[in-house]
Design an enzyme around this catalytic site. Structure first.
Site, PDB file in Angstrom:
ATOM      1  N   GLY A 165      13.301   5.442 -14.759  1.00 51.57           N
ATOM      2  CA  GLY A 165      14.261   6.443 -14.317  1.00 51.57           C
ATOM      3  C   GLY A 165      14.105   7.743 -15.081  1.00 51.57           C
ATOM      4  N   CYS A 166      15.081   8.604 -14.936  1.00 51.79           N
ATOM      5  CA  CYS A 166      14.975   9.963 -15.465  1.00 51.79           C
ATOM      6  C   CYS A 166      15.128  10.024 -16.985  1.00 51.79           C
ATOM      7  CB  CYS A 166      15.994  10.858 -14.773  1.00 51.79           C
ATOM      8  SG  CYS A 166      17.643  10.146 -14.629  1.00 51.79           S
ATOM      9  N   TYR A 167      16.240   9.519 -17.510  1.00 53.11           N
ATOM     10  CA  TYR A 167      16.418   9.517 -18.964  1.00 53.11           C
ATOM     11  C   TYR A 167      15.320   8.706 -19.641  1.00 53.11           C
ATOM     12  CZ  TYR A 167      21.264  11.165 -18.212  1.00 53.11           C
ATOM     13  OH  TYR A 167      22.379  11.880 -17.855  1.00 53.11           O
TER      14      TYR A 167
END
Length: 346
Positions: free
Chosen positions: A148-150
């Site tokens: 994911g992004c984080y």
């Protein structure tokens, strides 16, 4: 090579971004899409920007699997394992943008997501696919867990310093900010415009589900030494972007120039990582709509603290772009194929 690609969950933000990028991929063809909420409707009716670009009608998951060589699943956690089994049995590549295959330890999955591994043999086959850190493990794989992004921004910011032993594995702080698209398309109270606009706040403080995923990646980078971090995410009143400001204590004496050399050695040939010149600070506006990760390095000598800041577009490098990067690796294509997107200057 002309890869037939399918997207399950094409009407969510990550799914729609996959469509945008796949329609411009020179060696992939968008073969089928599905959506539980909009079955029977054309994607261009839901997203008018795609009119005459992608007028595919949302069908069923079964149709997507049948028509595709690679299936992208842009689904909430808990909904990908059955689909992965279907794809695996059919010999299709399965790329999961959700969390079902990201954690290696089932106990962690139970603790943070409240689920179990339905097919343990599939989890053994799955690879955690952050290309800049685990590239060689991704090539040729059939079940790919897309970070994911984080969990992209934080490990990329810290990996070279941790790998070289410059920073301590304990006491790391990841102070992160996300655009509202990271919360998904479904409206919630804190993403409602009057609540979000003119505001800025933390959420899930020290309790976010991405924490064990980041610790898992960084522990691998550290050679198996357990890495612990404090993660505090914040919601920005913007559509796109992740800014990760990461703080770590030095565990051996080193100048910023020495640490920078470790970053240049590890990332110098990476097509999607831009190590910014000294004095410049990573900014989400400079990576919008691109697959780039910008990293800037800083030092606070008064407190013996190293600071690494990374910026990505959460919908591209933090989701759909990275998924296509992983598709390229899985099929033996040039990793940058379809992804050399220039961010807008303003």
């Amino acid at each position: 090579m002309n890869i037939k690609a399918g997207v399950v969950g094409a009407t969510g933000y990550a799914g729609a971004e996959l469509v945008r990028l796949l329609t411009g991929h020179p060696q992939a063809e968008l073969a089928a899409i599905s959506s539980v909420s909009f079955t029977g409707q054309a994607l261009s009716d839901i997203y008018p920007a795609y009119y005459h670009i992608c007028d595919l009608v949302c069908g069923t998951q079964e149709e997507v699997v049948e028509k595709s060589d690679v299936v992208f699943a842009a689904l909430p956690h808990g909904l990908s394992q059955e689909l992965a089994k279907t794809c695996y049995d059919a010999g299709k590549v399965f790329i999961d943008l959700g969390a079902d295959f990201r954690l290696e330890n089932e106990d962690d999955y139970k603790e943070w997501y409240g689920g179990t591994y339905l097919y343990k043999e599939l989890h053994e086959q799955a690879v955690y696919a952050l290309p800049e850190l685990f590239r060689e493990q991704i090539r040729g794989k059939k079940i790919i867990a897309n970070p994911g992004c984080y969990t992209t921004a934080v490990p990329l910011a810290l990996a070279p310093a941790l790998r070289k032993g410059y920073i301590a594995a304990e006491g790391i702080i990841a102070d992160c900010k996300s655009g509202v698209t990271g919360a998904g398309r479904k409206l919630t109270q804190n993403t409602h415009y009057p609540e979000l606009n003119e505001g800025f706040s933390a959420y899930k403080v020290a309790a976010h589900r991405h924490t064990p995923e980041m610790e898992q990646s960084l522990s691998h980078v550290a050679g198996g030494a357990p890495v612990k971090l404090t993660f505090v995410p914040h919601l920005l009143p913007v559509n796109r972007g992740i800014l990760a400001t990461c703080y770590a204590k030095l565990q051996k004496e080193a100048s910023l120039q020495e640490i920078r050399q470790a970053y240049e050695e590890q990332y110098g040939d990476e097509p999607f990582i831009r190590l910014l010149p000294e004095g410049r600070v990573a900014d989400i506006k400079n990576v919008r709509y691109s697959n780039y990760c910008d990293i800037s390095l800083h030092m606070d000598p008064r407190t013996n603290t190293f600071i690494a800041i990374s910026a990505i577009d959460n919908m591209v490098k933090g989701a759909a772009g990275q998924a296509i990067q992983n598709m390229n690796l899985a099929f033996g294509l040039d990793e940058t194929c379809g992804l050399m997107l220039t961010p807008p200057a303003f």
